[in-house]
Design a protein around this motif. Sequence first.
Motif, mmCIF file in Angstrom:
data_model
loop_
_atom_site.group_PDB
_atom_site.id
_atom_site.type_symbol
_atom_site.label_atom_id
_atom_site.label_comp_id
_atom_site.label_asym_id
_atom_site.label_seq_id
_atom_site.Cartn_x
_atom_site.Cartn_y
_atom_site.Cartn_z
ATOM 1 N N TRP A 128 3.879 11.595 0.612
ATOM 2 C CA TRP A 128 2.442 11.332 0.565
ATOM 3 C C TRP A 128 1.770 11.499 1.924
ATOM 4 C CZ3 TRP A 128 0.150 7.465 3.462
ATOM 5 C CH2 TRP A 128 0.970 6.466 3.962
ATOM 6 N N ILE A 159 -7.424 2.685 -3.174
ATOM 7 C CA ILE A 159 -6.133 2.442 -3.805
ATOM 8 C C ILE A 159 -6.247 1.246 -4.749
ATOM 9 C CG2 ILE A 159 -3.709 1.832 -3.388
ATOM 10 C CD1 ILE A 159 -4.067 3.086 -0.573
ATOM 11 N N GLN A 160 -5.817 1.415 -5.990
ATOM 12 C CA GLN A 160 -5.904 0.335 -6.975
ATOM 13 C C GLN A 160 -4.751 -0.653 -6.796
ATOM 14 O OE1 GLN A 160 -5.665 0.225 -11.797
ATOM 15 N NE2 GLN A 160 -7.173 1.633 -10.922
ATOM 16 N N GLY A 197 -9.312 -3.004 -6.166
ATOM 17 C CA GLY A 197 -8.727 -2.053 -5.226
ATOM 18 C C GLY A 197 -9.265 -2.227 -3.827
ATOM 19 N N VAL A 241 2.514 1.880 -3.337
ATOM 20 C CA VAL A 241 1.596 2.465 -4.311
ATOM 21 C C VAL A 241 1.415 3.956 -4.040
ATOM 22 C CG1 VAL A 241 -0.791 2.487 -5.152
ATOM 23 C CG2 VAL A 241 0.352 0.303 -4.724
ATOM 24 N N LEU A 242 1.279 4.328 -2.771
ATOM 25 C CA LEU A 242 1.082 5.737 -2.420
ATOM 26 C C LEU A 242 2.307 6.581 -2.757
ATOM 27 C CD1 LEU A 242 -0.827 5.255 0.953
ATOM 28 C CD2 LEU A 242 -1.746 6.216 -1.171
ATOM 29 N N GLN A 244 -5.053 6.282 -10.004
ATOM 30 C CA GLN A 244 -5.083 5.055 -9.202
ATOM 31 C C GLN A 244 -5.317 5.277 -7.710
ATOM 32 O OE1 GLN A 244 -1.247 3.496 -10.913
ATOM 33 N NE2 GLN A 244 -2.470 1.665 -11.266
ATOM 34 N N VAL A 245 -5.566 6.501 -7.305
ATOM 35 C CA VAL A 245 -5.904 6.804 -5.916
ATOM 36 C C VAL A 245 -7.070 7.783 -5.914
ATOM 37 C CG1 VAL A 245 -5.135 7.786 -3.718
ATOM 38 C CG2 VAL A 245 -3.533 6.431 -5.096
ATOM 39 N N GLN A 305 2.196 7.032 -6.547
ATOM 40 C CA GLN A 305 1.099 7.862 -7.034
ATOM 41 C C GLN A 305 1.099 9.282 -6.474
ATOM 42 O OE1 GLN A 305 -1.132 6.923 -9.457
ATOM 43 N NE2 GLN A 305 0.228 5.149 -9.635
ATOM 44 N N VAL A 358 0.844 -1.204 0.000
ATOM 45 C CA VAL A 358 0.000 0.000 0.000
ATOM 46 C C VAL A 358 0.874 1.247 0.000
ATOM 47 C CG1 VAL A 358 -1.666 1.359 1.334
ATOM 48 C CG2 VAL A 358 -1.967 -1.118 1.110
#
Length: 450
Positions: A118, A153-154, A136, A109-110, A233-234, A113, A106
């Motif tokens: 973040w 979140i994807q 997601g 990904v953050l 994607q978020v 993105q 997770v």
Amino acid sequence: MSDLPRRAVERSAKLAALPIGLAGRTALGFGKRIGGKSAEIVAQEIQERTAEQIFKVLGELKGGAMKLGQALSIFEAALPPEVVGPYRATLTKLQDAAPPLPARTVHKVLVEQLGDDWRENFQSFEDKPTAAASIGQVHKAVWHDGRTVAVKIQYPGAGKALLSDFTQLARLGKLFGVLLPGLDIKAVLSELRERVVEELDYLREAEAQHAFALEFKDDPDFLIPDVIAANEQVLVSEWVDGIPLSRIITDGTKEERDRAGLQLVRFVFSSPARVGMLHADPHPGNFRVAEDGRMCVLDFGAVNRLPDGYPPLFGKLTRIFNNGDMATVVQGLRDEGFIRPHIEVDTEALRAFLAPYVEPTAVEEFTFSREWLQQQAATVTDLRPGNVVRQLNLPSSYVLIHRVHAAGTGVLCQLGATTRFRDEVIRWVPGFADEGPGESTTDASRPRPS
């Protein structure tokens, strides 16, 4: 993440095994015919084994295969319970308890993105997801301005896996033709693939959710959380609290279940007229009941854009069916592509099949129940070549509409809701309350305003 097949090679092998299995069964059938078995019995055996293998594979896979299975739910009614039972059980399990991503993934990904900083967007962020679905998962957090938010979140690679599934499924047209000769499976797959591409784009989802939130702002029946921020994607939106609809189904009073059922029907039928879109994923996980009684609606990744509202033919043919003019109904279904030109159907069998779908519109008040749904399904559990369900087509423009109606009816039956269903159809569905030139409406079936 899960014991479900994930790697592309493994997924492709699962799907590729389907036509090989069909070839083997067809050869076996030829041998049986030489041995004296009738062609109809052999054909039915082949269809049953083909159906069993199709639904077994669809149940084991996620992504595109699962979405195709959902879209074809109308045809499950034509199959024996022992064939589709394991598929339905697996599908339910996937919908209710998708495996979550670990926290480190997770965070990765953050970072990708939103950047290395973040965390500056949030006062706090809960690593454990509150919900997980097919592409997601959702985390609860506090936005930098103090608002509680939902962060969607994807999954990494979700898009690639989904599109790979559709590439494989597109090669199986012949297989589905054996089971459902009236269905244009390529058109269904093409429509689903387009919708999946949209589902993967969280900016597009944010646009749809914001449109719903604006239209239903301060509505007495519905609460739609608005979008705060998004990229591909978020998606960050307002947090809403409420009792999950699944809990209303299991523990709600009759009054609570009836109210939730009416709200669900009203939301489904009013949205195309009010927003020009249809929320296309009406399973219980996407609904909550707020403390003030309003229904909270979540997840706008799957929407059907209907800028002109519901197709008028939908209401018109429903009304004509209630009036008993099956010849006009059949012609209307042909004109719209539900019955393909080379297919002949038994009118009385078609009437028996359509009756349950139309029944709630023919009376002032209707009670949905699991028993009623089971009885309707039992009338068409027949794999003989002439079974009317196998002769029908699902036009691409109706794929998501069907998905909503089938799933929505299932939820209403789970609720056991008693609702004035017809009043909502009269109010929101064009064509149902309008008598055309030359049409007669009996007193018993004449729609009356609510």
